[in-house]
Design an enzyme around this catalytic site. Structure first.
Site, PDB file in Angstrom:
ATOM      1  N   ASP A   1       0.007  -7.686   1.375  1.00 48.29           N
ATOM      2  CA  ASP A   1       0.354  -6.268   1.499  1.00 48.29           C
ATOM      3  C   ASP A   1       1.860  -6.069   1.576  1.00 48.29           C
ATOM      4  O   ASP A   1       2.365  -5.291   2.379  1.00 48.29           O
ATOM      5  CB  ASP A   1      -0.335  -5.621   2.700  1.00 48.29           C
ATOM      6  CG  ASP A   1      -0.295  -4.087   2.641  1.00 48.29           C
ATOM      7  OD1 ASP A   1       0.023  -3.559   1.562  1.00 48.29           O
ATOM      8  OD2 ASP A   1      -0.571  -3.447   3.656  1.00 48.29           O
TER       9      ASP A   1
ATOM     10  N   SER B   1       4.704   2.486   7.735  1.00 44.88           N
ATOM     11  CA  SER B   1       4.403   1.338   6.879  1.00 44.88           C
ATOM     12  C   SER B   1       5.636   0.839   6.138  1.00 44.88           C
ATOM     13  O   SER B   1       6.345   1.604   5.481  1.00 44.88           O
ATOM     14  CB  SER B   1       3.349   1.725   5.839  1.00 44.88           C
ATOM     15  OG  SER B   1       2.062   1.594   6.337  1.00 44.88           O
TER      16      SER B   1
ATOM     17  N   HIS C   1       0.805  -1.218   0.000  1.00 42.97           N
ATOM     18  CA  HIS C   1       0.000   0.000   0.000  1.00 42.97           C
ATOM     19  C   HIS C   1       0.840   1.272   0.000  1.00 42.97           C
ATOM     20  O   HIS C   1       0.319   2.351  -0.233  1.00 42.97           O
ATOM     21  CB  HIS C   1      -1.013  -0.005   1.163  1.00 42.97           C
ATOM     22  CG  HIS C   1      -0.429   0.231   2.520  1.00 42.97           C
ATOM     23  ND1 HIS C   1      -0.217  -0.783   3.430  1.00 42.97           N
ATOM     24  CD2 HIS C   1      -0.018   1.365   3.144  1.00 42.97           C
ATOM     25  CE1 HIS C   1       0.276  -0.278   4.548  1.00 42.97           C
ATOM     26  NE2 HIS C   1       0.408   1.035   4.400  1.00 42.97           N
TER      27      HIS C   1
END
Length: 407
Positions: free
Chosen positions: A171, A254, A138
C-alpha cells in the site's frame, strides 16, 4: 482439503487465509474495523474510499475560517481605538512538539486526486528537492488509469504530479510533483529503534484540514493489520506489519509521516481501527486512538524499487495458510499450513501440509495474519529461521525466501 493454487506472487491464497487476527467481519456491529484512511475531496459529500475498497459513509463538513491579513491587533475602549504590533513568537524549545512540527511541516504535502468517477485525498512525504513524494497506494490508485493528481505544499503552492510507481501489496506509492526544484525533503529515521511508549507525532490532512499536527505514543510494534481483502474470496489480503499509535489520525492522513521527537520519519500513516457505528447510513467513523503506520525501513526499500522500475518485489514463502486454533481454549496458537507450493521456498526447507508455524525469524507467529505480515516485511531472497510444530513436536528449519513482483 485439496491444495489451492497459489497466486502468482507466491503469497498465501486468500481462500485459505482467515480474516484479520481478532478483527470481526464487516457485518459485526459495535466492533473494531480496519480501514485505509482516505477522504474524497468533495464538499459535504459522502466520504468514499475510492479504489481502496473501503466504503466510508460519514458526512464531512469543510469549515473555512478567514484570517485578517493585518499584522496588528486593534481594540476599542470607549471612543478611542488603539493599534499594537503582534507579539514576537519565541522559538520553540528543541525536541518539543512545536519544534518538530516546524521542522517537518515544509516536508509534508496535501494530495488531491480527481477522476471522472470522483476523487481521493491524502498526504505525502517529500523525499527529494525535485519533487519525489511518498504516499499510500490507496490515495492515488484511482488516477492510475487517468485523472489528475495535485499536491499542495505547506506554504500554499499547488502543482500537478505524476505517478512514478505503485505497490498494492505494501500500500505504498511514489509520485513526483512536476516542475519543482526546491522542495524540502523530510529527514528519514529508523523504526527499528522505536520503543513502545515512545512519543511520536502525526502530520497530515485529516478530513481535508491540511497541515494538521497531532501527538501520541507508540502503542505497539509489529502489529499485523489486515486492511484489504481480509475475508478471503480468492484475493491475497493486504496485511501490514504496522506501528500502532494513539496519535490522532483520520481519513486524509493517509500517506503522511509518523515522526519521532528528533524530527525523523519513522512510519507512513495508513490505516485506523474504528467502531462499526454508522449513524450516517454506513461506513467509517473517526479516530478512536488506534492508528497504524507502515515502518519506514520497509517503506524505503519499496521506494527505491518504485523509483527504479515502477514496481516492487516482496518475499515469498510459498504456503497457503489459515489460523491454527487451540482445541481447548479456542484461541489462535499458530499458523496452519494447508498447502505448499511445489519446489517453493517452504517446500525446499521441508515444511509440510499440517505443520503449524509458530516462529518466523525472531517473531512469534500467533495466526495467519502475523505470518503474512512478517513475510511481507522480510527482504526478498533472505534466509530466515522457521519454527513449526509437527505431530506435537517442535522443529526449526532455515528457509531461503523467494521473490516476486506485486505489480
Amino acid at each position: 482439503m485439496p491444495a489451492p493454487t497459489p497466486p502468482a506472487a507466491g503469497f498465501p491464497p486468500a481462500g485459505d487465509v482467515a480474516p484479520a487476527g481478532g478483527f470481526p467481519p464487516p457485518e459485526s456491529s459495535g466492533r473494531r474495523r480496519i480501514w485505509p484512511i482516505v477522504v474524497v475531496a468533495v464538499l459535504l459529500a459522502l466520504v468514499a474510499g475510492g479504489g481502496s475498497g473501503a466504503v466510508v459513509g460519514r458526512y464531512v463538513a469543510r469549515h473555512t475560517t478567514t484570517a485578517s491579513p493585518s499584522s496588528t491587533v486593534s481594540s476599542t475602549t470607549g471612543n478611542s481605538a488603539t493599534s499594537s504590533t503582534a507579539p514576537t513568537v519565541p522559538p520553540a524549545p528543541a525536541g518539543s512538539i512545536a519544534a518538530v512540527a516546524k521542522q517537518l511541516l515544509p516536508s509534508v504535502v496535501s494530495i488531491i486526486v480527481t477522476t471522472d468517477q470522483g476523487g481521493d485525498e491524502g498526504t505525502g512525504i517529500v523525499l527529494s528537492s525535485d519533487g519525489y513524494i511518498l504516499t499510500n497506494n490507496h490515495v492515488v490508485e484511482a488516477a492510475a488509469g487517468g485523472g489528475i493528481v495535485a499536491v499542495t505544499t505547506a506554504d500554499g503552492r499547488s502543482m500537478r504530479a505524476r505517478i512514478v510507481g505503485r505497490d498494492p501489496t505494501s500500500d505504498l506509492a511514489v509520485i513526483q510533483a512536476v516542475g519543482v526544484t526546491n522542495l524540502q525533503p523530510a529527514a528519514i529515521g529508523d523504526d527499528r529503534t522505536l520503543q513502545v511508549g515512545q512519543q511520536v507525532i502525526a502530520i497530515g490532512s485529516p478530513l481535508g484540514l491540511s497541515n494538521t499536527v497531532t501527538a501520541g505514543i507508540v502503542s505497539a510494534l509489529n502489529r499485523p493489520v489486515c486492511t484489504q481483502n481480509c475475508s478471503g474470496g480468492g484475493t491475497t489480503p493486504t496485511v501490514l506489519d504496522a506501528i500502532q499509535t494513539d496519535a490522532a489520525i483520520n481519513p486524509g492522513n493517509s500517506g503522511g509521516p509518523l515522526v519521532d521527537m528528533a524530527g525523523r520519519v519513522v512510519g507512513v500513516n495508513t490505516a485506523i481501527a474504528t467502531l462499526d457505528q454508522q449513524p450516517f447510513g454506513g461506513g467509517q467513523s473517526g479516530n478512536i486512538g488506534v492508528g497504524f503506520a507502515i515502518p519506514i525501513s520497509e517503506a524505503m526499500r519499496v521506494v527505491k524499487e518504485l523509483e527504479a522500475t515502477g514496481h516492487a518485489t516482496h518475499a515469498v514463502l510459498g504456503v497457503g495458510v489459515r489460523d491454527s486454533v487451540d482445541p481447548t481454549l479456542q484461541t489462535p496458537n499458530g499458523c496452519l499450513v494447508v498447502s505448499v507450493t511445489a519446489g517453493g521456498p517452504a517446500d525446499r526447507a521441508g515444511v509440510r501440509v499440517g505443520d503449524v508455524i509458530v516462529q518466523f525469524g525472531d517473531r512469534t507467529i500467533r495466526d495467519s495474519d502475523s505470518l503474512i505480515a512478517a513475510t511481507h516485511a522480510a527482504v526478498p531472497n533472505s534466509t530466515v529461521t522457521i519454527g513449526f510444530v509437527r505431530n506435537g513436536s517442535r522443529h526449526t528449519t532455515q528457509v531461503t525466501l523467494g521473490s516476486a513482483s506485486s505489480g
